[in-house]
Write an enzyme that holds these catalytic residues in place. Structure first.
Site, PDB file in Angstrom:
ATOM      1  N   CYS A 146       0.819  -1.222   0.000  1.00  0.00           N
ATOM      2  CA  CYS A 146       0.000   0.000   0.000  1.00  0.00           C
ATOM      3  C   CYS A 146       0.849   1.267   0.000  1.00  0.00           C
ATOM      4  O   CYS A 146       0.436   2.303   0.504  1.00  0.00           O
ATOM      5  CB  CYS A 146      -0.973   0.014   1.181  1.00  0.00           C
ATOM      6  SG  CYS A 146      -2.133  -1.369   1.161  1.00  0.00           S
ATOM      7  N   ALA A 147       2.054   1.172  -0.512  1.00  0.00           N
ATOM      8  CA  ALA A 147       2.962   2.321  -0.574  1.00  0.00           C
ATOM      9  C   ALA A 147       3.419   2.497  -2.015  1.00  0.00           C
ATOM     10  O   ALA A 147       4.461   2.002  -2.409  1.00  0.00           O
ATOM     11  CB  ALA A 147       4.147   2.113   0.351  1.00  0.00           C
TER      12      ALA A 147
END
Length: 112
Positions: free
Chosen positions: A66-67
């Site tokens: 999620c980065a």
């Protein structure tokens, strides 16, 4: 909670000490103050490494976590994330370290 935090830090430091001996590993957060270690095995796609470790009974996460900036920041399309907590043991870390000695043979996950 303080005891859990202390134990988690102990596991993290133990793992880093062992993992640093493997010159094929790129460890991105050696000094993290949590039980999370992010790494890559040189020349191996993170998802393939995660599949290999899974075939050895070692659960990790792989990808961007999620980065979306990970690719730019680390110059890597993804990483393997190892997370330790109070239910983990040094013996499990030893098994991880042993599996990563041959971690470049990720095709073993599919053909053994």
């Amino acid at each position: 909670m303080e005891n859990i935090e202390k134990y988690e830090e102990e596991l993290h430091n133990y793992a880093i000490e062992k993992l640093e001996k493997n010159e094929n590993l790129i460890i991105y957060n050696k000094k993290a103050d949590s039980g999370i270690i992010t790494l890559n095995y040189k020349g191996v796609f993170a998802q393939d490494e995660a599949s290999y470790l899974n075939s050895k009974g070692i659960c990790v996460r792989s990808g961007e976590h999620c980065a979306k900036l990970l690719k730019e920041r680390l110059k890597a399309p993804g990483t393997v994330r190892i997370s330790f907590y109070f239910y983990n043991t040094k013996e499990e870390i030893d098994a991880l370290v042993e599996a990563l000695k041959d971690g470049g043979n990720f095709l073993d996950a599919y053909f053994n």
